[in-house]
Motif scaffolding. Sequence first.
Motif, PDB file in Angstrom:
ATOM      1  N   VAL A  11       3.911  46.444  67.353  1.00  0.00           N
ATOM      2  CA  VAL A  11       2.511  46.421  67.710  1.00  0.00           C
ATOM      3  C   VAL A  11       2.465  47.136  68.983  1.00  0.00           C
ATOM      4  CG1 VAL A  11       1.996  44.101  66.784  1.00  0.00           C
ATOM      5  CG2 VAL A  11       2.846  44.183  68.876  1.00  0.00           C
ATOM      6  N   HIS A  12       3.581  47.478  69.532  1.00  0.00           N
ATOM      7  CA  HIS A  12       3.599  48.444  70.919  1.00  0.00           C
ATOM      8  C   HIS A  12       4.863  49.317  70.606  1.00  0.00           C
ATOM      9  CE1 HIS A  12       2.619  49.797  74.856  1.00  0.00           C
ATOM     10  NE2 HIS A  12       4.189  49.471  75.069  1.00  0.00           N
ATOM     11  N   ASP A  13       4.690  50.583  71.029  1.00  0.00           N
ATOM     12  CA  ASP A  13       5.764  51.654  70.959  1.00  0.00           C
ATOM     13  C   ASP A  13       5.887  52.583  72.277  1.00  0.00           C
ATOM     14  OD1 ASP A  13       8.226  52.727  70.108  1.00  0.00           O
ATOM     15  OD2 ASP A  13       7.179  53.972  68.571  1.00  0.00           O
ATOM     16  N   GLU A  14       6.927  52.480  73.069  1.00  0.00           N
ATOM     17  CA  GLU A  14       7.009  52.959  74.352  1.00  0.00           C
ATOM     18  C   GLU A  14       8.100  53.959  74.366  1.00  0.00           C
ATOM     19  OE1 GLU A  14       6.643  51.317  78.975  1.00  0.00           O
ATOM     20  OE2 GLU A  14       5.147  50.605  77.586  1.00  0.00           O
ATOM     21  N   THR A  21      13.707  53.837  74.295  1.00  0.00           N
ATOM     22  CA  THR A  21      12.593  53.365  73.584  1.00  0.00           C
ATOM     23  C   THR A  21      12.492  51.766  73.891  1.00  0.00           C
ATOM     24  OG1 THR A  21      12.953  55.121  72.140  1.00  0.00           O
ATOM     25  CG2 THR A  21      11.715  53.367  71.330  1.00  0.00           C
ATOM     26  N   MET A  22      11.235  51.350  73.799  1.00  0.00           N
ATOM     27  CA  MET A  22      10.732  49.953  74.073  1.00  0.00           C
ATOM     28  C   MET A  22       9.700  49.849  72.962  1.00  0.00           C
ATOM     29  SD  MET A  22      10.638  49.044  78.008  1.00  0.00           S
ATOM     30  CE  MET A  22      10.017  50.561  78.489  1.00  0.00           C
ATOM     31  N   ARG A  23       9.841  48.495  72.347  1.00  0.00           N
ATOM     32  CA  ARG A  23       9.084  48.214  71.162  1.00  0.00           C
ATOM     33  C   ARG A  23       8.697  46.691  71.356  1.00  0.00           C
ATOM     34  NH1 ARG A  23      11.459  51.961  66.433  1.00  0.00           N
ATOM     35  NH2 ARG A  23      10.445  53.963  67.195  1.00  0.00           N
ATOM     36  N   VAL A  32       6.229  35.207  66.191  1.00  0.00           N
ATOM     37  CA  VAL A  32       7.118  35.393  67.573  1.00  0.00           C
ATOM     38  C   VAL A  32       7.265  36.746  67.889  1.00  0.00           C
ATOM     39  CG1 VAL A  32       9.156  35.132  68.572  1.00  0.00           C
ATOM     40  CG2 VAL A  32       8.138  33.204  67.329  1.00  0.00           C
ATOM     41  N   ASN A  33       6.720  37.300  69.414  1.00  0.00           N
ATOM     42  CA  ASN A  33       7.235  38.637  69.654  1.00  0.00           C
ATOM     43  C   ASN A  33       8.260  38.814  70.209  1.00  0.00           C
ATOM     44  OD1 ASN A  33       3.742  39.883  70.429  1.00  0.00           O
ATOM     45  ND2 ASN A  33       4.253  37.967  69.505  1.00  0.00           N
ATOM     46  N   TYR A  34       8.962  40.071  70.066  1.00  0.00           N
ATOM     47  CA  TYR A  34      10.374  40.456  70.258  1.00  0.00           C
ATOM     48  C   TYR A  34      10.231  41.648  70.977  1.00  0.00           C
ATOM     49  CZ  TYR A  34      12.081  36.708  67.437  1.00  0.00           C
ATOM     50  OH  TYR A  34      12.416  35.416  66.617  1.00  0.00           O
ATOM     51  N   LEU A  35      11.077  41.708  72.201  1.00  0.00           N
ATOM     52  CA  LEU A  35      11.183  43.001  72.834  1.00  0.00           C
ATOM     53  C   LEU A  35      12.425  43.663  72.462  1.00  0.00           C
ATOM     54  CD1 LEU A  35      10.263  45.138  75.200  1.00  0.00           C
ATOM     55  CD2 LEU A  35      11.711  43.915  76.522  1.00  0.00           C
ATOM     56  N   TRP A  36      12.322  44.826  71.896  1.00  0.00           N
ATOM     57  CA  TRP A  36      13.300  45.553  71.458  1.00  0.00           C
ATOM     58  C   TRP A  36      13.546  47.063  72.086  1.00  0.00           C
ATOM     59  CZ3 TRP A  36      13.757  50.700  68.946  1.00  0.00           C
ATOM     60  CH2 TRP A  36      14.806  50.969  68.489  1.00  0.00           C
ATOM     61  N   CYS A  37      14.660  47.214  72.842  1.00  0.00           N
ATOM     62  CA  CYS A  37      14.986  48.380  73.908  1.00  0.00           C
ATOM     63  C   CYS A  37      16.217  49.020  73.329  1.00  0.00           C
ATOM     64  CB  CYS A  37      15.245  47.844  75.189  1.00  0.00           C
ATOM     65  SG  CYS A  37      13.827  47.124  76.034  1.00  0.00           S
ATOM     66  N   ARG A  38      16.271  50.362  73.426  1.00  0.00           N
ATOM     67  CA  ARG A  38      17.341  51.256  73.040  1.00  0.00           C
ATOM     68  C   ARG A  38      17.434  52.400  73.959  1.00  0.00           C
ATOM     69  NH1 ARG A  38      17.939  55.591  68.385  1.00  0.00           N
ATOM     70  NH2 ARG A  38      15.840  56.152  69.130  1.00  0.00           N
ATOM     71  N   ASP A  39      18.560  52.761  74.407  1.00  0.00           N
ATOM     72  CA  ASP A  39      18.745  53.878  74.973  1.00  0.00           C
ATOM     73  C   ASP A  39      20.095  54.694  74.484  1.00  0.00           C
ATOM     74  OD1 ASP A  39      21.039  52.799  76.088  1.00  0.00           O
ATOM     75  OD2 ASP A  39      20.097  52.480  78.102  1.00  0.00           O
ATOM     76  N   VAL A  56       6.037  34.395  73.448  1.00  0.00           N
ATOM     77  CA  VAL A  56       4.760  34.842  73.224  1.00  0.00           C
ATOM     78  C   VAL A  56       4.671  34.878  71.541  1.00  0.00           C
ATOM     79  CG1 VAL A  56       3.213  36.717  72.908  1.00  0.00           C
ATOM     80  CG2 VAL A  56       4.799  36.237  74.958  1.00  0.00           C
ATOM     81  N   ILE A  57       3.510  34.152  71.194  1.00  0.00           N
ATOM     82  CA  ILE A  57       3.349  33.877  69.702  1.00  0.00           C
ATOM     83  C   ILE A  57       1.949  34.552  69.431  1.00  0.00           C
ATOM     84  CG2 ILE A  57       3.120  32.467  67.732  1.00  0.00           C
ATOM     85  CD1 ILE A  57       4.959  30.500  69.131  1.00  0.00           C
ATOM     86  N   THR A  58       1.693  35.444  68.303  1.00  0.00           N
ATOM     87  CA  THR A  58       0.737  35.974  67.946  1.00  0.00           C
ATOM     88  C   THR A  58       0.121  35.366  66.717  1.00  0.00           C
ATOM     89  OG1 THR A  58       1.302  38.213  68.737  1.00  0.00           O
ATOM     90  CG2 THR A  58      -0.378  38.254  67.041  1.00  0.00           C
ATOM     91  N   PRO A  59      -1.060  34.553  66.823  1.00  0.00           N
ATOM     92  CA  PRO A  59      -1.459  33.973  65.444  1.00  0.00           C
ATOM     93  C   PRO A  59      -1.561  34.918  64.383  1.00  0.00           C
ATOM     94  CG  PRO A  59      -2.700  33.436  67.448  1.00  0.00           C
ATOM     95  CD  PRO A  59      -1.860  34.687  67.899  1.00  0.00           C
ATOM     96  N   LYS A  60      -1.264  34.467  63.315  1.00  0.00           N
ATOM     97  CA  LYS A  60      -1.312  35.313  61.819  1.00  0.00           C
ATOM     98  C   LYS A  60      -2.764  36.165  61.667  1.00  0.00           C
ATOM     99  CE  LYS A  60       2.128  33.016  59.318  1.00  0.00           C
ATOM    100  NZ  LYS A  60       2.503  32.414  58.217  1.00  0.00           N
ATOM    101  N   GLY A  61      -3.930  35.360  62.177  1.00  0.00           N
ATOM    102  CA  GLY A  61      -5.145  36.149  61.925  1.00  0.00           C
ATOM    103  C   GLY A  61      -5.248  37.164  62.926  1.00  0.00           C
ATOM    104  N   GLU A  62      -4.511  37.373  63.986  1.00  0.00           N
ATOM    105  CA  GLU A  62      -4.544  38.423  64.855  1.00  0.00           C
ATOM    106  C   GLU A  62      -3.794  39.689  64.422  1.00  0.00           C
ATOM    107  OE1 GLU A  62      -4.621  36.939  68.961  1.00  0.00           O
ATOM    108  OE2 GLU A  62      -6.021  35.228  68.289  1.00  0.00           O
ATOM    109  N   LEU A  63      -3.035  39.437  63.748  1.00  0.00           N
ATOM    110  CA  LEU A  63      -2.096  40.794  63.419  1.00  0.00           C
ATOM    111  C   LEU A  63      -2.837  42.054  62.893  1.00  0.00           C
ATOM    112  CD1 LEU A  63       1.066  38.740  61.726  1.00  0.00           C
ATOM    113  CD2 LEU A  63       1.058  39.968  64.029  1.00  0.00           C
ATOM    114  N   PRO A  64      -2.341  43.085  63.348  1.00  0.00           N
ATOM    115  CA  PRO A  64      -3.324  44.344  62.805  1.00  0.00           C
ATOM    116  C   PRO A  64      -2.884  44.504  61.325  1.00  0.00           C
ATOM    117  CG  PRO A  64      -1.133  44.928  64.348  1.00  0.00           C
ATOM    118  CD  PRO A  64      -1.302  43.320  64.436  1.00  0.00           C
ATOM    119  N   GLU A  65      -3.767  44.896  60.527  1.00  0.00           N
ATOM    120  CA  GLU A  65      -3.647  45.223  59.252  1.00  0.00           C
ATOM    121  C   GLU A  65      -2.938  46.535  59.178  1.00  0.00           C
ATOM    122  OE1 GLU A  65      -4.860  43.162  56.860  1.00  0.00           O
ATOM    123  OE2 GLU A  65      -5.462  41.820  58.316  1.00  0.00           O
ATOM    124  N   ASP A  66      -2.451  46.834  58.013  1.00  0.00           N
ATOM    125  CA  ASP A  66      -1.799  48.035  57.418  1.00  0.00           C
ATOM    126  C   ASP A  66      -2.860  48.587  56.970  1.00  0.00           C
ATOM    127  OD1 ASP A  66       0.747  47.108  58.290  1.00  0.00           O
ATOM    128  OD2 ASP A  66       1.232  46.059  56.748  1.00  0.00           O
TER     129      ASP A  66
END
Length: 66
Positions: A11-14, A21-23, A32-39, A56-66
């Motif tokens: 849901v976020h890419d930086e 890289t952080m996602r 459940v939201n996870y922070l993934w970092c790589r260098d 941080v929890i995103t309700p299923k109804g608020e997830l972006p559609e594909d």
Amino acid sequence: MGKSDYRFICVHDEISFGFGTMRILVDRETGVNYLWCRDWNGGGLTPLLGSDGKPVITPKGELPED
């Protein structure tokens, strides 16, 4: 296998020169939201915590559609 079949959604890419890289990934089943970092030297994954210290929890109804 389509994108909607994957368990995790990005849901976020930086990209940052200082941190690589952080996602933010969301587990479609639990929300459940996870922070993934790589260098250059490695990476890591951790639950993203709110100011109350709880995941941080995103309700299923608020997830972006594909």
